[in-house]
Design a protein around this motif. Structure first.
Motif, short mmCIF file in Angstrom:
data_model
loop_
_atom_site.label_atom_id
_atom_site.label_comp_id
_atom_site.label_asym_id
_atom_site.label_seq_id
_atom_site.Cartn_x
_atom_site.Cartn_y
_atom_site.Cartn_z
N VAL A 101 25.46 -28.60 98.97
CA VAL A 101 26.31 -28.63 100.16
C VAL A 101 26.11 -27.36 100.98
CG1 VAL A 101 28.71 -28.54 100.98
CG2 VAL A 101 28.05 -30.20 99.23
N ALA A 105 24.49 -29.12 104.14
CA ALA A 105 25.57 -29.84 104.81
C ALA A 105 25.77 -29.34 106.24
CB ALA A 105 26.87 -29.68 104.02
N ASN A 106 26.58 -30.08 106.98
CA ASN A 106 26.94 -29.68 108.33
C ASN A 106 27.68 -28.34 108.30
OD1 ASN A 106 28.65 -29.47 110.79
ND2 ASN A 106 27.79 -31.48 111.26
N HIS A 111 33.80 -26.76 103.77
CA HIS A 111 33.86 -27.94 102.91
C HIS A 111 34.70 -27.59 101.70
CE1 HIS A 111 30.44 -30.16 104.92
NE2 HIS A 111 30.25 -28.93 105.38
N SER A 163 34.13 -34.55 104.11
CA SER A 163 32.83 -34.00 103.71
C SER A 163 32.04 -35.06 102.94
CB SER A 163 33.02 -32.75 102.84
OG SER A 163 31.76 -32.24 102.42
N GLU A 165 28.99 -35.15 102.77
CA GLU A 165 27.89 -34.47 102.08
C GLU A 165 28.28 -34.10 100.65
OE1 GLU A 165 27.62 -32.82 106.41
OE2 GLU A 165 29.17 -33.45 105.00
N SER A 166 29.53 -33.68 100.45
CA SER A 166 29.99 -33.38 99.09
C SER A 166 29.94 -34.63 98.23
CB SER A 166 31.41 -32.82 99.12
OG SER A 166 31.46 -31.56 99.76
#
Length: 209
Positions: A101, A105-106, A111, A163, A165-166
């Motif tokens: 992450v 991630a963004n 997050h 999130s 992505e998490s």
């Protein structure tokens, strides 16, 4: 007695982790502070701390409440059925998810939350059933799919402020752990059975010539 100890162990460790999450949240509320800055801020040096702390931080009580029961249930299942590797699974899912992450991630915000662990546990249990030639693991896989199959939508960026992505990296970490440890339990059981067989053979009385 051994089974009772195993059940107790499967209850105590997930419960201890969830209690830590609630203690952090209640302390945060009582002190009137926002610990969101302890989350993961991707690709920043200060944000690397979140690899260690982000799963312990939740946005509000609903966020924490929604993660509590899955963490308890999935944690108990893993500790009970995969006792010898449970802590290794927790460690790798925890830190692989956070590291990925942070790296990919963004980076528009922090997050936070333990949902990556939930996705990692679900993924591990699901893929363990596929990778192992084990009826028990396959039954667990089907049960997890039935109960938590709806989580698959959380792997995509459909909800603002979530999130995903998490979730995605947690699921990936769980899958990799399932593959890496696919033979661990069965191998140890086979080894123990072989040792026991050898021990029994050595205890057999031998005829004197």
């Amino acid at each position: 007695m051994k089974d009772r100890s195993k059940v107790w162990e499967s209850l105590i460790y997930p419960t201890m982790f969830v209690v830590i999450l609630w203690v952090v949240k209640i302390t945060e509320m009582l002190m009137g502070v926002d610990l969101g800055y302890l989350g993961i801020l991707p690709r920043t040096i200060p944000g690397m701390l979140g690899i260690f702390t982000a799963p312990l931080i939740h946005g509000d009580l609903y966020h924490l409440y929604s993660n509590t029961l899955p963490l308890l249930i999935l944690g108990m299942i893993i500790v009970y059925f995969y006792n010898s590797i449970a802590f290794e699974i927790f460690f790798w899912v925890y830190f692989m998810t956070g590291t990925w992450v942070w790296a990919a991630a963004n980076g528009d915000g922090y997050h936070i939350g333990a949902s990556g662990l939930i996705y990692g546990f679900v993924s591990f249990l699901f893929f363990s059933g596929l990778f192992r030639n084990d009826k028990k693991a396959m039954a667990l896989s089907l049960l997890v799919t039935f109960v938590y199959g709806g989580l698959v939508w959380g792997l995509f960026p459909f909800s603002y402020g979530v999130s995903w992505e998490s979730h995605f990296f947690g699921a990936l970490a769980g899958c990799l752990c399932a593959w890496f440890y696919r033979k661990s339990e069965s191998s140890r059981k086979a080894t123990n059975a072989e040792v026991e067989t050898n021990n029994q053979s050595t205890r057999q009385p031998k005829d004197n010539p």
